[in-house]
Design a protein around this motif. Structure first.
Motif, PDB file in Angstrom:
ATOM      1  N   ALA A  26       0.920  -1.830  -0.183  1.00  0.00           N
ATOM      2  CA  ALA A  26      -0.150  -0.398   0.131  1.00  0.00           C
ATOM      3  C   ALA A  26       1.533   0.814  -0.159  1.00  0.00           C
ATOM      4  O   ALA A  26       1.791   1.669   1.485  1.00  0.00           O
ATOM      5  CB  ALA A  26      -0.819   0.623   1.158  1.00  0.00           C
ATOM      6  N   GLU A  64      -5.636  -7.617  -4.521  1.00  0.00           N
ATOM      7  CA  GLU A  64      -6.133  -6.389  -3.287  1.00  0.00           C
ATOM      8  C   GLU A  64      -7.240  -7.071  -1.855  1.00  0.00           C
ATOM      9  O   GLU A  64      -7.087  -5.982  -1.205  1.00  0.00           O
ATOM     10  CB  GLU A  64      -7.860  -6.239  -4.278  1.00  0.00           C
ATOM     11  CG  GLU A  64      -7.534  -4.970  -5.358  1.00  0.00           C
ATOM     12  CD  GLU A  64      -6.910  -6.791  -6.865  1.00  0.00           C
ATOM     13  OE1 GLU A  64      -6.642  -5.614  -8.042  1.00  0.00           O
ATOM     14  OE2 GLU A  64      -6.784  -7.323  -6.415  1.00  0.00           O
ATOM     15  N   LEU A  67      -4.473  -7.281   0.606  1.00  0.00           N
ATOM     16  CA  LEU A  67      -3.769  -5.958   0.760  1.00  0.00           C
ATOM     17  C   LEU A  67      -4.905  -5.267   1.994  1.00  0.00           C
ATOM     18  O   LEU A  67      -4.413  -4.677   3.168  1.00  0.00           O
ATOM     19  CB  LEU A  67      -3.949  -4.561  -0.232  1.00  0.00           C
ATOM     20  CG  LEU A  67      -2.867  -3.532  -0.002  1.00  0.00           C
ATOM     21  CD1 LEU A  67      -1.512  -4.103   0.592  1.00  0.00           C
ATOM     22  CD2 LEU A  67      -2.764  -3.283  -0.976  1.00  0.00           C
ATOM     23  N   THR A  79     -10.295  -0.215   4.811  1.00  0.00           N
ATOM     24  CA  THR A  79     -10.429   0.032   3.527  1.00  0.00           C
ATOM     25  C   THR A  79     -11.095  -0.961   2.720  1.00  0.00           C
ATOM     26  O   THR A  79     -11.494  -2.364   2.883  1.00  0.00           O
ATOM     27  CB  THR A  79      -9.062   0.293   2.540  1.00  0.00           C
ATOM     28  OG1 THR A  79      -9.730   1.072   1.597  1.00  0.00           O
ATOM     29  CG2 THR A  79      -7.915  -0.795   2.300  1.00  0.00           C
ATOM     30  N   GLU A  81     -11.445  -2.952  -1.263  1.00  0.00           N
ATOM     31  CA  GLU A  81     -10.984  -3.132  -2.507  1.00  0.00           C
ATOM     32  C   GLU A  81     -11.484  -1.688  -4.053  1.00  0.00           C
ATOM     33  O   GLU A  81     -10.184  -1.492  -4.251  1.00  0.00           O
ATOM     34  CB  GLU A  81     -11.284  -4.898  -2.966  1.00  0.00           C
ATOM     35  CG  GLU A  81     -10.993  -5.461  -2.238  1.00  0.00           C
ATOM     36  CD  GLU A  81     -11.104  -6.830  -3.136  1.00  0.00           C
ATOM     37  OE1 GLU A  81     -11.247  -7.010  -3.978  1.00  0.00           O
ATOM     38  OE2 GLU A  81     -11.492  -7.988  -2.060  1.00  0.00           O
ATOM     39  N   LEU A  84      -8.994   0.676  -4.309  1.00  0.00           N
ATOM     40  CA  LEU A  84      -7.211   0.682  -4.454  1.00  0.00           C
ATOM     41  C   LEU A  84      -7.081   0.846  -5.336  1.00  0.00           C
ATOM     42  O   LEU A  84      -7.863   0.484  -6.065  1.00  0.00           O
ATOM     43  CB  LEU A  84      -6.908  -1.120  -4.062  1.00  0.00           C
ATOM     44  CG  LEU A  84      -6.478  -1.579  -2.310  1.00  0.00           C
ATOM     45  CD1 LEU A  84      -7.636  -1.400  -1.009  1.00  0.00           C
ATOM     46  CD2 LEU A  84      -5.849  -2.599  -2.140  1.00  0.00           C
ATOM     47  N   PHE A 104      -0.127  -0.357  -4.525  1.00  0.00           N
ATOM     48  CA  PHE A 104      -2.044   0.549  -4.887  1.00  0.00           C
ATOM     49  C   PHE A 104      -2.075   1.480  -3.726  1.00  0.00           C
ATOM     50  O   PHE A 104      -0.974   1.552  -2.824  1.00  0.00           O
ATOM     51  CB  PHE A 104      -3.018  -0.866  -4.666  1.00  0.00           C
ATOM     52  CG  PHE A 104      -2.910  -2.025  -4.603  1.00  0.00           C
ATOM     53  CD1 PHE A 104      -3.856  -2.150  -6.170  1.00  0.00           C
ATOM     54  CD2 PHE A 104      -2.498  -3.093  -4.438  1.00  0.00           C
ATOM     55  CE1 PHE A 104      -4.103  -2.548  -7.048  1.00  0.00           C
ATOM     56  CE2 PHE A 104      -2.268  -4.092  -5.092  1.00  0.00           C
ATOM     57  CZ  PHE A 104      -3.418  -3.965  -6.135  1.00  0.00           C
ATOM     58  N   ILE A 106      -3.510   4.475  -1.860  1.00  0.00           N
ATOM     59  CA  ILE A 106      -4.897   4.676  -0.577  1.00  0.00           C
ATOM     60  C   ILE A 106      -5.352   5.475  -0.698  1.00  0.00           C
ATOM     61  O   ILE A 106      -4.114   6.030   0.821  1.00  0.00           O
ATOM     62  CB  ILE A 106      -4.694   3.116  -0.272  1.00  0.00           C
ATOM     63  CG1 ILE A 106      -4.990   1.693  -0.788  1.00  0.00           C
ATOM     64  CG2 ILE A 106      -6.238   3.569  -0.041  1.00  0.00           C
ATOM     65  CD1 ILE A 106      -4.368   0.568   0.214  1.00  0.00           C
ATOM     66  N   TRP A 109      -9.607   5.450   4.284  1.00  0.00           N
ATOM     67  CA  TRP A 109      -9.458   4.336   4.555  1.00  0.00           C
ATOM     68  C   TRP A 109     -10.010   4.573   6.500  1.00  0.00           C
ATOM     69  O   TRP A 109     -10.241   6.503   6.489  1.00  0.00           O
ATOM     70  CB  TRP A 109      -8.309   3.554   5.199  1.00  0.00           C
ATOM     71  CG  TRP A 109      -6.867   4.616   5.654  1.00  0.00           C
ATOM     72  CD1 TRP A 109      -6.981   5.131   7.016  1.00  0.00           C
ATOM     73  CD2 TRP A 109      -6.120   5.477   5.373  1.00  0.00           C
ATOM     74  NE1 TRP A 109      -6.310   5.912   7.491  1.00  0.00           N
ATOM     75  CE2 TRP A 109      -5.750   5.927   6.079  1.00  0.00           C
ATOM     76  CE3 TRP A 109      -5.854   5.552   4.191  1.00  0.00           C
ATOM     77  CZ2 TRP A 109      -4.550   7.325   6.070  1.00  0.00           C
ATOM     78  CZ3 TRP A 109      -4.486   7.239   3.799  1.00  0.00           C
ATOM     79  CH2 TRP A 109      -4.117   7.264   4.690  1.00  0.00           C
TER      80      TRP A 109
END
Length: 149
Positions: A26, A64, A67, A79, A81, A84, A104, A106, A109
């Motif tokens: 992330a 995803e 993560l 968070t 998917e 992302l 990814f 982000i 969150w």
């Protein structure tokens, strides 16, 4: 290009026959544009180096989903998917394993990231990422992240 020239490329000579490991990481970006990095805790390979949080993708799991799971386990945040955004990848051969790292970005969150596995964490500005000591697999992500953010 002469054969000896390509051997000097970043990442070195590709290693054949190594098992592959897929890892999702992330690039958490806060409201001030800072990026979260965590260090590898004592007892782990490359302890003390800074990296993007994340972890291995388990069999049958999407990157995803892995993560989202890893961020809950490592940092106590939630968070989805759909939050992302793919922002880079790196491929690196370590002794005994070939790592494929999917990054990814982000920006959304719930919760406040807090270390849950003995690691330290810090928020850094994008230019400061380039001066951090990081694992070799993470370094190629920096230019990709900078180009997207």
């Amino acid at each position: 290009m002469a054969e000896e020239d390509w051997r000097a490329c970043p990442g070195g000579v590709p290693a054949a026959g190594l098992p592959s490991v897929l890892v999702a990481c992330a690039v958490l970006v806060d409201a001030d544009g800072r990026i979260l990095v965590t260090d590898r805790p004592a007892g782990k390979d490359m302890a003390g180096l800074w990296e993007f949080p994340g972890g291995k993708v388990e069999p049958g799991e999407s990157p995803e989903a892995a993560l989202v799971r890893e961020l809950a386990e490592e940092l106590g945040i939630e968070t989805r998917e759909s939050c992302l955004a793919p922002c880079g990848f790196a491929s690196h051969a370590y002794p005994g394993v070939h790592l494929l790292l999917l990054a990814f970005a982000i920006r959304k969150w719930q919760g406040t990231p807090a270390p849950r596995e003995g690691q330290r964490l810090k928020w850094v500005r994008l230019p400061d990422l380039f001066s951090l000591a990081m694992p070799p697999a993470d370094r190629p992500l920096l230019g990709q992240v900078a180009a997207i953010l």
